[in-house]
Motif scaffolding. Structure first.
Motif, PDB file in Angstrom:
ATOM      1  N   TYR A  67       0.826  -0.998   0.168  1.00  0.00           N
ATOM      2  CA  TYR A  67      -0.323   0.077   0.016  1.00  0.00           C
ATOM      3  C   TYR A  67       0.492   0.875   0.154  1.00  0.00           C
ATOM      4  O   TYR A  67       1.171   1.290   1.008  1.00  0.00           O
ATOM      5  N   CYS A  68       0.792   2.290  -0.901  1.00  0.00           N
ATOM      6  CA  CYS A  68       0.921   3.561  -0.441  1.00  0.00           C
ATOM      7  C   CYS A  68       0.423   4.366   0.138  1.00  0.00           C
ATOM      8  O   CYS A  68      -0.800   4.321   0.528  1.00  0.00           O
ATOM      9  N   ALA A  69       1.090   5.505   0.485  1.00  0.00           N
ATOM     10  CA  ALA A  69       0.072   6.610   1.948  1.00  0.00           C
ATOM     11  C   ALA A  69       1.468   7.334   1.533  1.00  0.00           C
ATOM     12  O   ALA A  69       2.436   7.761   1.797  1.00  0.00           O
ATOM     13  N   GLN A  70       0.089   8.385   1.575  1.00  0.00           N
ATOM     14  CA  GLN A  70       0.253   9.971   1.961  1.00  0.00           C
ATOM     15  C   GLN A  70       0.301  10.255   3.312  1.00  0.00           C
ATOM     16  O   GLN A  70      -0.406   9.962   3.524  1.00  0.00           O
ATOM     17  N   PHE A  71       1.587  11.311   4.569  1.00  0.00           N
ATOM     18  CA  PHE A  71       1.654  11.274   5.690  1.00  0.00           C
ATOM     19  C   PHE A  71       1.132  12.793   6.028  1.00  0.00           C
ATOM     20  O   PHE A  71       1.428  13.292   4.665  1.00  0.00           O
ATOM     21  N   ARG A  72       0.708  12.472   7.149  1.00  0.00           N
ATOM     22  CA  ARG A  72       0.132  14.562   7.714  1.00  0.00           C
ATOM     23  C   ARG A  72       1.114  15.586   7.303  1.00  0.00           C
ATOM     24  O   ARG A  72       0.654  16.363   7.309  1.00  0.00           O
ATOM     25  N   SER A  73       2.360  15.151   7.233  1.00  0.00           N
ATOM     26  CA  SER A  73       3.279  15.913   6.947  1.00  0.00           C
ATOM     27  C   SER A  73       4.776  15.629   6.436  1.00  0.00           C
ATOM     28  O   SER A  73       4.521  14.211   5.602  1.00  0.00           O
ATOM     29  N   PRO A  74       5.372  16.206   6.343  1.00  0.00           N
ATOM     30  CA  PRO A  74       6.561  16.817   4.623  1.00  0.00           C
ATOM     31  C   PRO A  74       6.887  15.675   5.271  1.00  0.00           C
ATOM     32  O   PRO A  74       8.057  15.450   4.547  1.00  0.00           O
ATOM     33  N   VAL A  75       7.420  15.059   6.342  1.00  0.00           N
ATOM     34  CA  VAL A  75       8.988  13.367   7.168  1.00  0.00           C
ATOM     35  C   VAL A  75       8.213  12.838   6.731  1.00  0.00           C
ATOM     36  O   VAL A  75       7.035  12.368   6.174  1.00  0.00           O
ATOM     37  N   ALA A  76       9.577  12.131   6.215  1.00  0.00           N
ATOM     38  CA  ALA A  76       9.601  10.483   6.308  1.00  0.00           C
ATOM     39  C   ALA A  76       8.649   9.531   7.562  1.00  0.00           C
ATOM     40  O   ALA A  76       9.708   8.986   8.312  1.00  0.00           O
ATOM     41  N   ALA A  77       7.597   9.637   7.510  1.00  0.00           N
ATOM     42  CA  ALA A  77       6.881   8.970   8.632  1.00  0.00           C
ATOM     43  C   ALA A  77       7.031   7.241   8.764  1.00  0.00           C
ATOM     44  O   ALA A  77       7.226   6.969   7.551  1.00  0.00           O
ATOM     45  N   THR A  78       6.855   7.284  10.067  1.00  0.00           N
ATOM     46  CA  THR A  78       6.773   5.103   9.319  1.00  0.00           C
ATOM     47  C   THR A  78       4.860   5.154   9.993  1.00  0.00           C
ATOM     48  O   THR A  78       5.218   3.983   9.993  1.00  0.00           O
ATOM     49  N   ALA A  79       4.714   5.761  10.688  1.00  0.00           N
ATOM     50  CA  ALA A  79       3.529   4.817  11.668  1.00  0.00           C
ATOM     51  C   ALA A  79       2.344   4.921  10.731  1.00  0.00           C
ATOM     52  O   ALA A  79       2.471   5.536   9.985  1.00  0.00           O
ATOM     53  N   LEU A  80       1.133   3.965  11.201  1.00  0.00           N
ATOM     54  CA  LEU A  80       0.300   4.284  11.019  1.00  0.00           C
ATOM     55  C   LEU A  80      -0.355   5.173  10.913  1.00  0.00           C
ATOM     56  O   LEU A  80      -1.616   5.809  10.070  1.00  0.00           O
ATOM     57  N   GLU A  81      -0.370   6.377  11.922  1.00  0.00           N
ATOM     58  CA  GLU A  81      -1.412   6.908  12.614  1.00  0.00           C
ATOM     59  C   GLU A  81      -0.746   8.329  11.661  1.00  0.00           C
ATOM     60  O   GLU A  81      -1.346   8.752  11.927  1.00  0.00           O
ATOM     61  N   ARG A  82       0.073   8.102  11.213  1.00  0.00           N
ATOM     62  CA  ARG A  82       0.992   9.223  10.662  1.00  0.00           C
ATOM     63  C   ARG A  82       0.105   9.271   9.313  1.00  0.00           C
ATOM     64  O   ARG A  82       0.888  10.464   8.163  1.00  0.00           O
TER      65      ARG A  82
END
Length: 123
Positions: free
Chosen positions: A94-109
């Protein structure tokens, strides 16, 4: 926002695949992007992520040295190049877009999810 993932398929162990995730009509700029995977009977896990400028990346230990994540802000697309594939890489990706500009890792992000694409690696 609809994230369109593609590139999955059946490949033999040791082979390669490249996954693509496009966000037509919306820029992927200003948001970190990532790839997660979920194998049968297992929880969804982070595979790799990248900051919106591409300057920071994260890789799960299980795929380090074999997978490469990249982002093309002109094409609004994020890629996952997968080399030296192993049977244990078999999963829905699955691809995902995070809420912030960083390279996040958590599902919640994760702000938006793409539909999964199945990767099957045969031994």
């Amino acid at each position: 926002v609809q994230l369109q993932a593609s590139g999955g398929g059946l490949v033999q162990a040791g082979g390669s695949l490249r996954l693509s995730c496009a966000a037509p009509g919306r820029t992927v700029s200003n948001n970190g992007m990532g790839w997660f995977r979920q194998a049968p009977g297992k929880e969804r896990e982070i595979v790799a992520s990248i900051s919106w400028r591409g300057g920071t990346t994260y890789y799960a230990d299980s795929i380090k040295g074999r997978f490469t994540i990249s982002i093309d802000n002109v094409k609004n697309t994020v890629y996952l190049q997968m080399n030296s594939l192993k049977p244990e890489d078999t999963a829905v990706y699955y691809c995902a877009q995070f809420r912030s500009p960083v390279a996040a890792t958590a599902l919640e992000r994760v702000h938006y999810w793409g539909k999964g694409t199945l990767v099957t690696v045969s031994s």
